[in-house]
Design an enzyme around this catalytic site. Structure first.
Site, PDB file in Angstrom:
ATOM      1  N   ASP A 126       0.848  -1.204   0.000  1.00  0.00           N
ATOM      2  CA  ASP A 126       0.000   0.000   0.000  1.00  0.00           C
ATOM      3  C   ASP A 126       0.885   1.257   0.000  1.00  0.00           C
ATOM      4  O   ASP A 126       0.820   2.082   0.900  1.00  0.00           O
ATOM      5  CB  ASP A 126      -0.950   0.003   1.210  1.00  0.00           C
ATOM      6  CG  ASP A 126      -0.212   0.080   2.554  1.00  0.00           C
ATOM      7  OD1 ASP A 126      -0.803   0.649   3.516  1.00  0.00           O
ATOM      8  OD2 ASP A 126       0.939  -0.394   2.637  1.00  0.00           O
ATOM      9  N   ASP A 131       6.732   1.236   1.834  1.00  0.00           N
ATOM     10  CA  ASP A 131       6.459   0.190   0.834  1.00  0.00           C
ATOM     11  C   ASP A 131       7.301   0.442  -0.417  1.00  0.00           C
ATOM     12  O   ASP A 131       7.854  -0.473  -1.025  1.00  0.00           O
ATOM     13  CB  ASP A 131       4.993   0.211   0.402  1.00  0.00           C
ATOM     14  CG  ASP A 131       4.007   0.065   1.527  1.00  0.00           C
ATOM     15  OD1 ASP A 131       3.809   1.040   2.271  1.00  0.00           O
ATOM     16  OD2 ASP A 131       3.447  -1.026   1.675  1.00  0.00           O
ATOM     17  N   ASN A 140      -2.486   2.865   3.379  1.00  0.00           N
ATOM     18  CA  ASN A 140      -1.980   4.199   3.754  1.00  0.00           C
ATOM     19  C   ASN A 140      -2.810   5.299   3.091  1.00  0.00           C
ATOM     20  O   ASN A 140      -3.090   6.338   3.685  1.00  0.00           O
ATOM     21  CB  ASN A 140      -0.524   4.356   3.319  1.00  0.00           C
ATOM     22  CG  ASN A 140       0.408   3.534   4.179  1.00  0.00           C
ATOM     23  OD1 ASN A 140       0.260   3.513   5.401  1.00  0.00           O
ATOM     24  ND2 ASN A 140       1.345   2.832   3.558  1.00  0.00           N
ATOM     25  N   THR A 169       3.005  -6.023   2.667  1.00  0.00           N
ATOM     26  CA  THR A 169       3.500  -4.905   3.489  1.00  0.00           C
ATOM     27  C   THR A 169       2.389  -3.885   3.757  1.00  0.00           C
ATOM     28  O   THR A 169       2.658  -2.734   4.124  1.00  0.00           O
ATOM     29  CB  THR A 169       4.694  -4.197   2.800  1.00  0.00           C
ATOM     30  OG1 THR A 169       4.232  -3.629   1.561  1.00  0.00           O
ATOM     31  CG2 THR A 169       5.839  -5.144   2.535  1.00  0.00           C
ATOM     32  N   PHE A 198      -0.932  -0.502  12.421  1.00  0.00           N
ATOM     33  CA  PHE A 198      -1.851  -0.049  11.369  1.00  0.00           C
ATOM     34  C   PHE A 198      -2.300  -1.180  10.437  1.00  0.00           C
ATOM     35  O   PHE A 198      -3.500  -1.345  10.197  1.00  0.00           O
ATOM     36  CB  PHE A 198      -1.169   1.060  10.550  1.00  0.00           C
ATOM     37  CG  PHE A 198      -1.984   1.573   9.406  1.00  0.00           C
ATOM     38  CD1 PHE A 198      -1.724   1.143   8.120  1.00  0.00           C
ATOM     39  CD2 PHE A 198      -3.023   2.477   9.618  1.00  0.00           C
ATOM     40  CE1 PHE A 198      -2.475   1.625   7.048  1.00  0.00           C
ATOM     41  CE2 PHE A 198      -3.778   2.965   8.548  1.00  0.00           C
ATOM     42  CZ  PHE A 198      -3.506   2.529   7.265  1.00  0.00           C
ATOM     43  N   ASN A 199      -1.362  -1.940   9.840  1.00  0.00           N
ATOM     44  CA  ASN A 199      -1.746  -2.945   8.829  1.00  0.00           C
ATOM     45  C   ASN A 199      -2.752  -3.948   9.385  1.00  0.00           C
ATOM     46  O   ASN A 199      -3.687  -4.348   8.703  1.00  0.00           O
ATOM     47  CB  ASN A 199      -0.517  -3.708   8.313  1.00  0.00           C
ATOM     48  CG  ASN A 199       0.347  -2.851   7.401  1.00  0.00           C
ATOM     49  OD1 ASN A 199      -0.118  -1.862   6.848  1.00  0.00           O
ATOM     50  ND2 ASN A 199       1.605  -3.214   7.288  1.00  0.00           N
ATOM     51  N   HIS A 257       9.663   0.490   8.155  1.00  0.00           N
ATOM     52  CA  HIS A 257       8.917  -0.749   8.387  1.00  0.00           C
ATOM     53  C   HIS A 257       9.051  -1.788   7.257  1.00  0.00           C
ATOM     54  O   HIS A 257       9.608  -2.851   7.438  1.00  0.00           O
ATOM     55  CB  HIS A 257       7.421  -0.437   8.541  1.00  0.00           C
ATOM     56  CG  HIS A 257       7.090   0.589   9.562  1.00  0.00           C
ATOM     57  ND1 HIS A 257       7.178   0.379  10.928  1.00  0.00           N
ATOM     58  CD2 HIS A 257       6.635   1.851   9.427  1.00  0.00           C
ATOM     59  CE1 HIS A 257       6.789   1.454  11.579  1.00  0.00           C
ATOM     60  NE2 HIS A 257       6.447   2.374  10.688  1.00  0.00           N
ATOM     61  N   ASP A 258       8.497  -1.470   6.096  1.00  0.00           N
ATOM     62  CA  ASP A 258       8.262  -2.496   5.081  1.00  0.00           C
ATOM     63  C   ASP A 258       9.507  -3.125   4.475  1.00  0.00           C
ATOM     64  O   ASP A 258       9.511  -4.326   4.180  1.00  0.00           O
ATOM     65  CB  ASP A 258       7.361  -1.926   3.971  1.00  0.00           C
ATOM     66  CG  ASP A 258       5.984  -1.577   4.509  1.00  0.00           C
ATOM     67  OD1 ASP A 258       5.333  -0.678   3.962  1.00  0.00           O
ATOM     68  OD2 ASP A 258       5.560  -2.212   5.500  1.00  0.00           O
TER      69      ASP A 258
HETATM   70  O1  RIB Z   1       2.404   0.333  10.735  1.00  0.00           O
HETATM   71  C1  RIB Z   1       3.288   0.476   9.659  1.00  0.00           C
HETATM   72  C2  RIB Z   1       2.713  -0.102   8.408  1.00  0.00           C
HETATM   73  O2  RIB Z   1       1.517   0.579   8.063  1.00  0.00           O
HETATM   74  C3  RIB Z   1       3.635   0.061   7.187  1.00  0.00           C
HETATM   75  O3  RIB Z   1       3.414  -1.008   6.304  1.00  0.00           O
HETATM   76  C4  RIB Z   1       3.162   1.333   6.577  1.00  0.00           C
HETATM   77  O4  RIB Z   1       3.440   1.402   5.167  1.00  0.00           O
HETATM   78  C5  RIB Z   1       1.688   1.228   6.802  1.00  0.00           C
HETATM   79  O5  RIB Z   1       1.160   0.400   5.761  1.00  0.00           O
HETATM   80 CA    CA Z   2       2.794  -0.517   4.000  1.00  0.00          CA
END
Ligand code: RIB
Ligand code: CA
Length: 317
Positions: free
Chosen positions: A10, A15, A40, A126, A168-169, A242-243
């Site tokens: 996303d 990402d 996102n 991701t 979040f994901n 993160h990703d």
């Molecule tokens: O919490 C971080 C994640 O949420 C990452 O993958 C960021 O790109 C969002 O998608």
């Molecule tokens: Ca992401």
């Protein structure tokens, strides 16, 4: 032989960097397709952003698919407050030449896995897990072709980033996450506990900028925007990247420490929806279903990322 992967994402600046890292190493990672999902930012932006990254990386023949535009059951939530309204603030947006495939992302995932050999394809989600879970629900037999799932999502010691208890994901689509964590195939989860260790400090972003090719330039530009929210929120220097932890794990797994345990997802409570209950100390008899990443060599991670971004200079990538 290169590992065959499907990246489900996303974009999202982080990402985008994961896509660059994956596309930088064709001898090791064969990107069968990039599938995009609402997360996102809405789907029409995540798919456009993924195609933009393929243009910047000089990989316009990469197959990019649009997938689910909302979670399985919950109302959509997005994260423009972190990523900007484009989802990839920090670079100029353009209309990419990389085409969007007609086929729906879920159909591509199902069709590809149905045609693949046993345990031959690695899924690299991701973003929210809606596409992957929908594909599994459509035809569970496709799981026979899944070698493993290496995803970014979840939180244990770090606590939540979008709610007090959820990353979040997983929060966007906890029902999808529950399906994926319990699908029976090997899952490795790069949660906030490990992604918060790989901070895009000024020095690290500076080294990336020095690589001096368009991909590294775009990476530095996006990270220079991306870090502003998290540095203010956590008081850290640099945002958690993160990703790209998922792709780095595929390229150099010894950068990470993981522990096999049970990871269960809260889908019922509104207060704690999306919480990942990581049974790190095996205090329950719940079946172990995932490898939880809890430690990473952050300097090694950035050395790998910087070195691989350099491959776009040599035309090797
Ligand atoms: O919490 C971080 C994640 O949420 C990452 O993958 C960021 O790109 C969002 O998608
Ligand atoms: Ca992401």
């Amino acid at each position: 032989m290169a590992r065959r992967i499907i990246i489900d994402c996303d974009p999202g600046q982080d990402d985008a960097v994961a896509l660059f890292l994956a596309l930088s190493s064709p001898d090791e990672l064969d990107v069968l397709g990039i599938t995009t999902v609402a997360g996102n930012v809405p789907l029409e932006l995540t798919e456009r952003n993924a195609r933009m990254m393929c243009d910047i990386a000089g990989k316009k023949s990469t197959r990019v698919f649009a997938g689910c535009e909302r979670p399985m059951l919950r109302e959509p939530i997005t994260a423009e407050y972190i990523h900007g309204n484009t989802g990839i603030d920090g670079i100029d947006v353009f209309d990419p030449e990389t085409p969007l495939e007609e086929q729906h992302a879920v159909d591509f995932i199902v069709e590809t896995l149905r045609a693949a050999d046993a345990e031959s394809v690695t899924l690299v989600p991701t973003g929210p897990l809606t596409n992957v879970a929908t594909a599994i629900e459509r035809d569970r037999d496709i799981l026979n072709s899944v070698k493993e799932i290496v995803l970014m999502g979840g939180a244990m010691r770090e606590g939540g980033n979008r709610s007090p208890s959820a990353e979040f994901n997983i929060l966007v689509d906890p029902h999808a996450a529950d399906i994926v964590f319990n699908c029976g195939r090997p899952v490795t989860a790069m949660g906030l506990d490990v992604t918060h260790q790989v901070l895009s400090t000024r020095e690290r972003v500076g080294r990336i900028r020095q690589v001096g090719n368009p991909v590294a330039e775009a990476t530095a530009g996006m990270l220079s925007f991306f870090h502003r929210y998290d540095t203010k929120k956590y008081g850290s220097e640099g945002a958690p990247l993160h990703d790209p932890c998922t792709v780095a794990y595929l390229l150099q797994p010894d950068l990470f420490e993981t522990k096999f345990c049970n990871i269960s997802v809260e889908t019922g409570s509104e207060l704690t929806a999306g919480h990942t209950a990581v049974d790190f100390w095996h205090v329950t008899d719940r079946p172990h279903n995932a490898h939880w990443a809890y430690e990473v060599d952050a300097d090694g991670f950035y050395e790998l990322l910087t070195e691989r971004l350099g491959k776009f200079s040599e035309g090797v990538a």
